[in-house]
Each structure stands twice: as C-alpha cells, then as structure tokens.
Write an enzyme that holds these catalytic residues in place. Structure first.
Site, PDB file in Angstrom:
ATOM      1  N   CYS A 112       1.030  -1.112  -0.210  1.00  0.00           N
ATOM      2  CA  CYS A 112      -0.117  -0.240  -0.040  1.00  0.00           C
ATOM      3  C   CYS A 112       0.886   1.368  -0.215  1.00  0.00           C
ATOM      4  O   CYS A 112       1.617   1.652  -1.216  1.00  0.00           O
ATOM      5  CB  CYS A 112      -1.289   0.344   0.655  1.00  0.00           C
ATOM      6  SG  CYS A 112      -2.573   1.055   1.244  1.00  0.00           S
ATOM      7  N   HIS A 223      -3.591  -5.688   0.632  1.00  0.00           N
ATOM      8  CA  HIS A 223      -3.003  -5.669   2.297  1.00  0.00           C
ATOM      9  C   HIS A 223      -3.573  -6.934   1.872  1.00  0.00           C
ATOM     10  O   HIS A 223      -3.917  -7.545   3.056  1.00  0.00           O
ATOM     11  CB  HIS A 223      -4.050  -5.036   2.805  1.00  0.00           C
ATOM     12  CG  HIS A 223      -3.808  -3.317   3.374  1.00  0.00           C
ATOM     13  ND1 HIS A 223      -2.601  -2.747   4.280  1.00  0.00           N
ATOM     14  CD2 HIS A 223      -3.966  -2.344   2.301  1.00  0.00           C
ATOM     15  CE1 HIS A 223      -1.653  -1.463   4.164  1.00  0.00           C
ATOM     16  NE2 HIS A 223      -3.154  -1.060   2.964  1.00  0.00           N
ATOM     17  N   GLU A 225      -1.657  -8.833   4.295  1.00  0.00           N
ATOM     18  CA  GLU A 225      -1.610  -9.452   6.102  1.00  0.00           C
ATOM     19  C   GLU A 225      -3.354  -9.384   6.127  1.00  0.00           C
ATOM     20  O   GLU A 225      -3.170  -9.890   7.099  1.00  0.00           O
ATOM     21  CB  GLU A 225      -0.829  -8.585   6.482  1.00  0.00           C
ATOM     22  CG  GLU A 225      -1.434  -6.883   6.900  1.00  0.00           C
ATOM     23  CD  GLU A 225      -0.972  -5.869   5.746  1.00  0.00           C
ATOM     24  OE1 GLU A 225      -0.579  -6.247   4.013  1.00  0.00           O
ATOM     25  OE2 GLU A 225      -1.550  -4.920   5.520  1.00  0.00           O
TER      26      GLU A 225
END
Ligand SMILES: N[C@@H](CCC(=O)NCCCC(=O)O)C(=O)O
Length: 260
Positions: A112, A223, A225
């Site tokens: 990002c 993202h 994660e």
C-alpha cells in the site's frame, strides 16, 4: 536461523503529551513472525545515516501501509489538501532505504503506502485522490469505519498479467482476484524501473515489480496481511517473500564464512 526482516516504522504521536513514537501495526509483526518465517526488526525513521548502518544487517525489507501519504515534494506533486496526513520523517528513511535494498539485492515487499514509496523512490509520481479523477473508483475506506471486516474486506477485483512475479508465485494470472482496498492515492507516473503487473477495473495500478532488481522486489496496493490466514493468494505472497529472505540470508552467511 530466521532471516532478519526490517519493518518500516511510522512516526505516531502517543500519550497525553502526544510525543512522537516510531511505530508499526501489530499485523506486520505477526505476518513476519508467521508465514514469512522471519525475525522482525522495527526500523525507526532514522534517515539516511541509519539506512547506511542498517543495510548490511538486513535480509529483507517489509514496507508497511499507513494512513499517511508520501510528501509531494518527493515527486514534484502539488501540495496536499489541508489535513492530508503526511510523515516526512518516514519518507526520509524509506525512500533511500528502498534504493539501497534494491541495489544490494535485499528482498523487498511493499504494501500500500509501501508500494507508493517504491514508485516514488524510483522516480515515479502519485495521484493524491484517485476517487476525484474521471472514471476512477473510490479505493478508500472511511477512517471512522468501525466495522473491521467492512474496512478490510474485499472491495474490488484485480486483473493480473502473466509473466510476472505474482503469476510465478501463484501459478496463475487471475483475471479477477478479489482484494481489499484502503487507499486514496495511487500510481500516476510509473517509475521507469517498475513494471505494473496488476490493475483494478478502473486502471489503478495494484501490483508492480522492479524490472532489474537482483532480488525479490514486489509491491502491492492492497493488504494481503489482512487475509493470509484465509486466502491462499495472500499467503503465497508472504511465503515467497520469506523464502527469498531466507535464501538471501544463507548467501550472506556463506559469503561471510568464505571471507574468514
Ligand atoms: N495513505 C496512502 C496509503 C494507504 C495505506 O497504506 N493504507 C493503509 C491504512 C492503514 C490500515 O488501515 O491498515 C493512501 O491513502 O493512498
């Protein structure tokens, strides 16, 4: 032995005196300890002297997301609209650190804001509010969105080009892979050394690789994660990054032993 993986810190004001702190969100530490298989080290925003000192110790670099934005002076952009959050201290560290890591072949994963830093560090520029541009989607989530899965849930699909890093680690080049989306800014001018390999339906660049990088060097605008514990595409990004960091660490150790 786990590879030592640097995680870029933001400067955040904490406590009753709003003192500046060097900070990383917990999910970046967890992902490095988990699927990446590394040993996380938080990299304070210490500027260029810090970059020169830490580079020889790093086996990988994870550039994190943040609500702050790369300062426009780094890409000759217009001043941000009043109230747009910035982190000049972070920029002063991450931009030279990106160039140094790529030059040294240290594996790099940029997420990002991190992908935006990668683009700027290599000579690209950013659009500051893509939702205001003709034909573009709103890629942001309201900062006051209280429901976590709304804020980090799947928001749009990305189309992935074949022949790139993403296809190499996924074994496929999806035409419409659902991803989350938590950003206002995006790539305007792609840096000369970057190759885009994923796009949103409105043309927003969502994935890039460094064309001439000696090591793993990937940026994604979404993202992974937030999703690695429930989707294989996200998990494989971190596993591939971790494998590259482990290989780099092993090469560094072998060279060090040979030099003794
Ligand atoms: N501020 C930039 C980059 C956006 C970004 O990194 N978002 C992550 C926000 C932190 C989080 O909620 O995880 C932009 O707006 O484009």
């Amino acid at each position: 032995m786990r590879p030592l993986i640097g995680i870029s810190c933001c400067i955040k004001a904490f406590g009753i005196f709003a003192m500046p702190n060097h900070a990383v969100s917990d999910h970046y530490v967890r992902v490095v300890m988990g699927p990446v298989g590394g040993l996380p080290i938080l990299l304070p925003a210490g500027g260029e002297p810090f970059v020169e000192a830490i580079l020889p110790r790093l086996d990988g670099l994870l550039l994190t997301g943040s609500r702050t934005n790369v300062c426009p002076q780094y890409y000759d952009g217009p001043a941000h609209a009043p109230g747009t959050p910035e982190d000049a201290v972070r920029d002063s560290t991450t931009l030279p650190l990106i160039r140094a890591c790529i030059g040294a072949g240290v594996p790099l994963l940029a997420i990002c804001r991190g992908m935006q830093e990668l683009n700027v560090a290599l000579g690209g520029s950013l659009d500051q509010r893509i939702q205001d541009l003709p034909g573009r989607m709103d890629h942001s989530t309201p900062s006051d969105q209280p429901i976590p899965l709304v804020r980090t849930g799947k928001a749009h699909a990305v189309r992935v080009d074949g022949g790139g890093v993403l296809e190499s680690l996924w074994g496929e080049a999806p035409r419409a892979l659902p991803v989350n989306s938590l950003h206002n800014q995006g790539v305007a001018r792609l840096a000369p050394r970057l190759i885009a390999e994923a796009w949103a339906p409105d043309g927003t660049v969502e994935g890039v690789r460094v064309a001439d990088a000696p090591g793993f060097a990937l940026g994604v605008q979404w993202h992974p994660e937030y999703d690695y514990d429930r989707d294989a595409h996200s998990l494989k990004i971190f596993q591939a990054f971790g494998a590259a960091c482990a290989a780099f660490a092993n090469r560094r150790a072998a060279l060090s032993m040979a030099a003794e």
